[in-house]
Design a protein around this motif. Structure first.
Motif, PDB file in Angstrom:
ATOM      1  N   SER A 151      52.157 -40.869  54.190  1.00 53.21           N
ATOM      2  CA  SER A 151      52.658 -40.251  55.403  1.00 53.21           C
ATOM      3  C   SER A 151      53.305 -38.924  55.029  1.00 53.21           C
ATOM      4  CB  SER A 151      53.685 -41.162  56.094  1.00 53.21           C
ATOM      5  OG  SER A 151      53.107 -42.401  56.438  1.00 53.21           O
ATOM      6  N   THR A 152      52.987 -37.889  55.776  1.00 49.60           N
ATOM      7  CA  THR A 152      53.502 -36.561  55.450  1.00 49.60           C
ATOM      8  C   THR A 152      54.751 -36.204  56.239  1.00 49.60           C
ATOM      9  OG1 THR A 152      52.005 -35.564  57.079  1.00 49.60           O
ATOM     10  CG2 THR A 152      51.225 -35.706  54.799  1.00 49.60           C
ATOM     11  N   ASN A 153      54.977 -36.879  57.373  1.00 44.86           N
ATOM     12  CA  ASN A 153      56.125 -36.554  58.206  1.00 44.86           C
ATOM     13  C   ASN A 153      56.739 -37.838  58.735  1.00 44.86           C
ATOM     14  OD1 ASN A 153      57.997 -35.657  60.073  1.00 44.86           O
ATOM     15  ND2 ASN A 153      56.667 -34.092  60.947  1.00 44.86           N
ATOM     16  N   TYR A 154      57.914 -38.174  58.243  1.00 40.61           N
ATOM     17  CA  TYR A 154      58.593 -39.401  58.662  1.00 40.61           C
ATOM     18  C   TYR A 154      58.823 -39.440  60.165  1.00 40.61           C
ATOM     19  CZ  TYR A 154      62.425 -42.655  59.490  1.00 40.61           C
ATOM     20  OH  TYR A 154      63.210 -43.655  59.997  1.00 40.61           O
ATOM     21  N   PHE A 155      59.033 -38.298  60.794  1.00 38.20           N
ATOM     22  CA  PHE A 155      59.426 -38.248  62.195  1.00 38.20           C
ATOM     23  C   PHE A 155      58.257 -38.364  63.168  1.00 38.20           C
ATOM     24  CE2 PHE A 155      62.801 -36.168  59.819  1.00 38.20           C
ATOM     25  CZ  PHE A 155      63.886 -36.917  60.237  1.00 38.20           C
ATOM     26  N   ASP A 156      57.042 -38.360  62.656  1.00 35.67           N
ATOM     27  CA  ASP A 156      55.878 -38.583  63.511  1.00 35.67           C
ATOM     28  C   ASP A 156      55.669 -40.076  63.738  1.00 35.67           C
ATOM     29  OD1 ASP A 156      55.253 -35.908  63.742  1.00 35.67           O
ATOM     30  OD2 ASP A 156      53.772 -35.929  62.128  1.00 35.67           O
ATOM     31  N   THR A 157      55.121 -40.411  64.902  1.00 44.20           N
ATOM     32  CA  THR A 157      54.577 -41.748  65.121  1.00 44.20           C
ATOM     33  C   THR A 157      53.122 -41.708  64.673  1.00 44.20           C
ATOM     34  OG1 THR A 157      56.074 -42.269  66.942  1.00 44.20           O
ATOM     35  CG2 THR A 157      54.014 -43.510  66.833  1.00 44.20           C
ATOM     36  N   THR A 158      52.797 -42.518  63.671  1.00 44.71           N
ATOM     37  CA  THR A 158      51.526 -42.387  62.973  1.00 44.71           C
ATOM     38  C   THR A 158      50.767 -43.701  62.984  1.00 44.71           C
ATOM     39  OG1 THR A 158      52.602 -40.801  61.485  1.00 44.71           O
ATOM     40  CG2 THR A 158      50.462 -41.657  60.808  1.00 44.71           C
ATOM     41  N   LEU A 159      49.467 -43.633  63.229  1.00 46.20           N
ATOM     42  CA  LEU A 159      48.609 -44.814  63.142  1.00 46.20           C
ATOM     43  C   LEU A 159      48.188 -45.008  61.686  1.00 46.20           C
ATOM     44  CD1 LEU A 159      47.123 -47.075  64.706  1.00 46.20           C
ATOM     45  CD2 LEU A 159      45.192 -45.493  64.943  1.00 46.20           C
ATOM     46  N   LEU A 160      48.521 -46.154  61.137  1.00 47.46           N
ATOM     47  CA  LEU A 160      48.215 -46.486  59.753  1.00 47.46           C
ATOM     48  C   LEU A 160      47.286 -47.694  59.704  1.00 47.46           C
ATOM     49  CD1 LEU A 160      51.868 -46.291  58.355  1.00 47.46           C
ATOM     50  CD2 LEU A 160      50.115 -44.490  58.251  1.00 47.46           C
ATOM     51  N   THR A 161      46.606 -47.869  58.582  1.00 47.37           N
ATOM     52  CA  THR A 161      45.730 -49.025  58.405  1.00 47.37           C
ATOM     53  C   THR A 161      46.006 -49.668  57.057  1.00 47.37           C
ATOM     54  OG1 THR A 161      43.973 -48.079  59.790  1.00 47.37           O
ATOM     55  CG2 THR A 161      43.339 -49.817  58.264  1.00 47.37           C
ATOM     56  N   TYR A 211      61.613 -58.147  45.386  1.00 52.50           N
ATOM     57  CA  TYR A 211      61.273 -56.976  46.204  1.00 52.50           C
ATOM     58  C   TYR A 211      62.044 -56.986  47.525  1.00 52.50           C
ATOM     59  CZ  TYR A 211      58.625 -54.370  49.716  1.00 52.50           C
ATOM     60  OH  TYR A 211      58.277 -53.538  50.764  1.00 52.50           O
ATOM     61  N   LEU A 212      62.045 -58.109  48.216  1.00 54.26           N
ATOM     62  CA  LEU A 212      62.672 -58.176  49.536  1.00 54.26           C
ATOM     63  C   LEU A 212      64.197 -58.133  49.465  1.00 54.26           C
ATOM     64  CD1 LEU A 212      60.363 -60.833  51.227  1.00 54.26           C
ATOM     65  CD2 LEU A 212      60.434 -58.375  51.702  1.00 54.26           C
ATOM     66  N   ASN A 213      64.755 -58.433  48.314  1.00 53.45           N
ATOM     67  CA  ASN A 213      66.197 -58.318  48.137  1.00 53.45           C
ATOM     68  C   ASN A 213      66.640 -56.899  47.817  1.00 53.45           C
ATOM     69  OD1 ASN A 213      68.065 -60.506  48.504  1.00 53.45           O
ATOM     70  ND2 ASN A 213      66.840 -61.675  47.054  1.00 53.45           N
ATOM     71  N   THR A 214      65.683 -56.012  47.574  1.00 51.11           N
ATOM     72  CA  THR A 214      66.035 -54.634  47.205  1.00 51.11           C
ATOM     73  C   THR A 214      65.340 -53.591  48.078  1.00 51.11           C
ATOM     74  OG1 THR A 214      64.274 -54.660  45.517  1.00 51.11           O
ATOM     75  CG2 THR A 214      66.515 -55.220  44.798  1.00 51.11           C
ATOM     76  N   HIS A 215      64.383 -54.009  48.918  1.00 47.73           N
ATOM     77  CA  HIS A 215      63.637 -53.084  49.766  1.00 47.73           C
ATOM     78  C   HIS A 215      63.527 -53.655  51.184  1.00 47.73           C
ATOM     79  CE1 HIS A 215      62.330 -52.031  45.705  1.00 47.73           C
ATOM     80  NE2 HIS A 215      61.957 -50.856  46.180  1.00 47.73           N
ATOM     81  N   PRO A 216      63.857 -52.879  52.207  1.00 49.68           N
ATOM     82  CA  PRO A 216      63.646 -53.370  53.581  1.00 49.68           C
ATOM     83  C   PRO A 216      62.157 -53.425  53.896  1.00 49.68           C
ATOM     84  CG  PRO A 216      64.271 -51.066  53.630  1.00 49.68           C
ATOM     85  CD  PRO A 216      64.369 -51.494  52.198  1.00 49.68           C
ATOM     86  N   HIS A 217      61.715 -54.506  54.494  1.00 52.01           N
ATOM     87  CA  HIS A 217      60.287 -54.659  54.805  1.00 52.01           C
ATOM     88  C   HIS A 217      60.059 -54.815  56.305  1.00 52.01           C
ATOM     89  CE1 HIS A 217      56.198 -55.374  53.297  1.00 52.01           C
ATOM     90  NE2 HIS A 217      56.074 -56.224  54.298  1.00 52.01           N
ATOM     91  N   PHE A 218      60.841 -55.658  56.956  1.00 51.83           N
ATOM     92  CA  PHE A 218      60.803 -55.801  58.407  1.00 51.83           C
ATOM     93  C   PHE A 218      62.165 -55.415  58.988  1.00 51.83           C
ATOM     94  CE2 PHE A 218      57.596 -59.443  57.652  1.00 51.83           C
ATOM     95  CZ  PHE A 218      56.535 -58.554  57.655  1.00 51.83           C
ATOM     96  N   LEU A 219      62.153 -55.111  60.267  1.00 51.99           N
ATOM     97  CA  LEU A 219      63.370 -54.766  60.999  1.00 51.99           C
ATOM     98  C   LEU A 219      63.438 -55.642  62.243  1.00 51.99           C
ATOM     99  CD1 LEU A 219      65.786 -52.707  61.486  1.00 51.99           C
ATOM    100  CD2 LEU A 219      64.144 -51.430  62.897  1.00 51.99           C
ATOM    101  N   ILE A 220      64.605 -56.193  62.521  1.00 52.63           N
ATOM    102  CA  ILE A 220      64.820 -57.004  63.722  1.00 52.63           C
ATOM    103  C   ILE A 220      65.821 -56.293  64.618  1.00 52.63           C
ATOM    104  CG2 ILE A 220      65.675 -59.212  64.623  1.00 52.63           C
ATOM    105  CD1 ILE A 220      64.717 -60.486  61.968  1.00 52.63           C
ATOM    106  N   ARG A 280      53.457 -46.624  62.823  1.00 53.68           N
ATOM    107  CA  ARG A 280      54.763 -46.436  62.203  1.00 53.68           C
ATOM    108  C   ARG A 280      55.504 -45.370  62.990  1.00 53.68           C
ATOM    109  NH1 ARG A 280      57.694 -43.037  60.184  1.00 53.68           N
ATOM    110  NH2 ARG A 280      56.033 -41.477  60.344  1.00 53.68           N
ATOM    111  N   ARG A 281      56.718 -45.702  63.391  1.00 52.86           N
ATOM    112  CA  ARG A 281      57.554 -44.743  64.114  1.00 52.86           C
ATOM    113  C   ARG A 281      58.913 -44.667  63.424  1.00 52.86           C
ATOM    114  NH1 ARG A 281      56.133 -46.772  69.245  1.00 52.86           N
ATOM    115  NH2 ARG A 281      54.877 -48.248  68.074  1.00 52.86           N
ATOM    116  N   PRO A 282      59.612 -43.541  63.524  1.00 56.07           N
ATOM    117  CA  PRO A 282      60.902 -43.405  62.850  1.00 56.07           C
ATOM    118  C   PRO A 282      61.958 -44.302  63.480  1.00 56.07           C
ATOM    119  CG  PRO A 282      60.493 -41.502  64.248  1.00 56.07           C
ATOM    120  CD  PRO A 282      59.228 -42.304  64.239  1.00 56.07           C
ATOM    121  N   MET A 283      62.999 -44.567  62.721  1.00 53.03           N
ATOM    122  CA  MET A 283      64.070 -45.426  63.204  1.00 53.03           C
ATOM    123  C   MET A 283      64.675 -44.899  64.503  1.00 53.03           C
ATOM    124  SD  MET A 283      65.921 -48.191  62.578  1.00 53.03           S
ATOM    125  CE  MET A 283      65.940 -48.554  60.811  1.00 53.03           C
ATOM    126  N   GLN A 284      64.889 -43.578  64.574  1.00 52.44           N
ATOM    127  CA  GLN A 284      65.513 -43.040  65.783  1.00 52.44           C
ATOM    128  C   GLN A 284      64.649 -43.258  67.017  1.00 52.44           C
ATOM    129  OE1 GLN A 284      66.244 -38.861  65.214  1.00 52.44           O
ATOM    130  NE2 GLN A 284      64.109 -38.274  65.494  1.00 52.44           N
TER     131      GLN A 284
END
Length: 235
Positions: A155-165, A219-228, A181-185
């Motif tokens: 991904s080149t721009n975090y602030f874009d909403t991007t279709l990923l596969t 990995y999951l104890n050191t990297h966020p993977h899902f968000l609730i 993928r969309r930014p947190m904000q």
């Protein structure tokens, strides 16, 4: 790039029905326990919409806890699998991007597990969720964590909403799955347009994962993977 969740999840229905509960620690020992912990303590008699019900795991759990459950999924094969699994719930094949065939202020809770990242525009969906929730109703949803998707994929721009596969390799099938993928904000903005934000949860795995899937556990104890996200309608 095609984005056809209905066709993809029709193909995945058998896998979700027979393999996901046992073979996916990301579901069984990570996302699901955190989502269930975010629910109210007493569900007896509560009307719950399972939005993106998949093969019916959440519908089964919630029904067993006394909730009156309606499940919706875009995939007819997933709906069939859910109906086979859960006898005490109602299931509809319907796209969450469209107006929901449900009455105003009907539900106490909407739960949506790892579904909304397949929807590009959340505004129509969240507008419908607010319409069908009762006053002070609860919305709980999980999505891919934007940090995870941004670092895992090109991904080149975090602030874009991007279709990923991504390519999913399951025990009985390998399939390409596309999602947004969309930014947190943007996640927060879209949510708070319609709901009062109650909490953000970046879950961590159950300790028992360490014994059976140590690499995933570390990995999951050191990297966020899902968000609730947990939010409410107005009083």
């Amino acid at each position: 790039m095609k984005h056809e969740p209905k066709a993809v999840f029709d193909r995945l229905a058998t896998t979700y029905q027979s393999d996901i509960d046992q073979t996916s620690p990301y579901n069984a020992l990570y996302e699901r326990p955190a989502m269930m912990a975010a629910l109210p303590n007493c569900l007896e008699g509560k009307r719950v919409l399972d939005a993106g019900c998949s093969a019916g795991w959440y519908a089964s759990q919630l029904t067993d806890l006394g909730a009156v459950v309606t499940g919706i999924d875009v995939s007819p094969e997933m709906v069939n699998a859910a109906e086979e699994r859960v006898g005490g719930a109602t299931f509809l094949c319907h796209d969450l991007k469209e107006e929901l065939p449900l009455l105003d202020h009907t539900f106490d809770i909407i739960i949506s597990s790892l579904t909304l990242h397949y929807v590009e525009e959340w505004t129509p969906t969240f507008s419908e969720f607010r319409r069908i929730l009762k006053p002070n109703g609860t919305l709980i949803f999980s999505v891919h964590h934007p940090f995870m998707d941004f670092t895992k994929f090109e991904s080149t721009n975090y602030f874009d909403t991007t279709l990923l596969t991504d390519t999913w390799e399951k025990p009985s099938i390998t399939v390409d799955v596309s999602f947004y993928r969309r930014p947190m904000q943007q996640i927060i903005h879209d949510t708070t347009q319609f709901f009062r934000l109650e909490s953000l949860i970046e879950p961590q795995p159950l300790e028992e994962m360490k014994e059976t899937h140590e690499r995933a556990y570390q990995y999951l104890n050191t990297h966020p993977h899902f968000l609730i996200v947990k939010a409410r309608t107005s009083l």
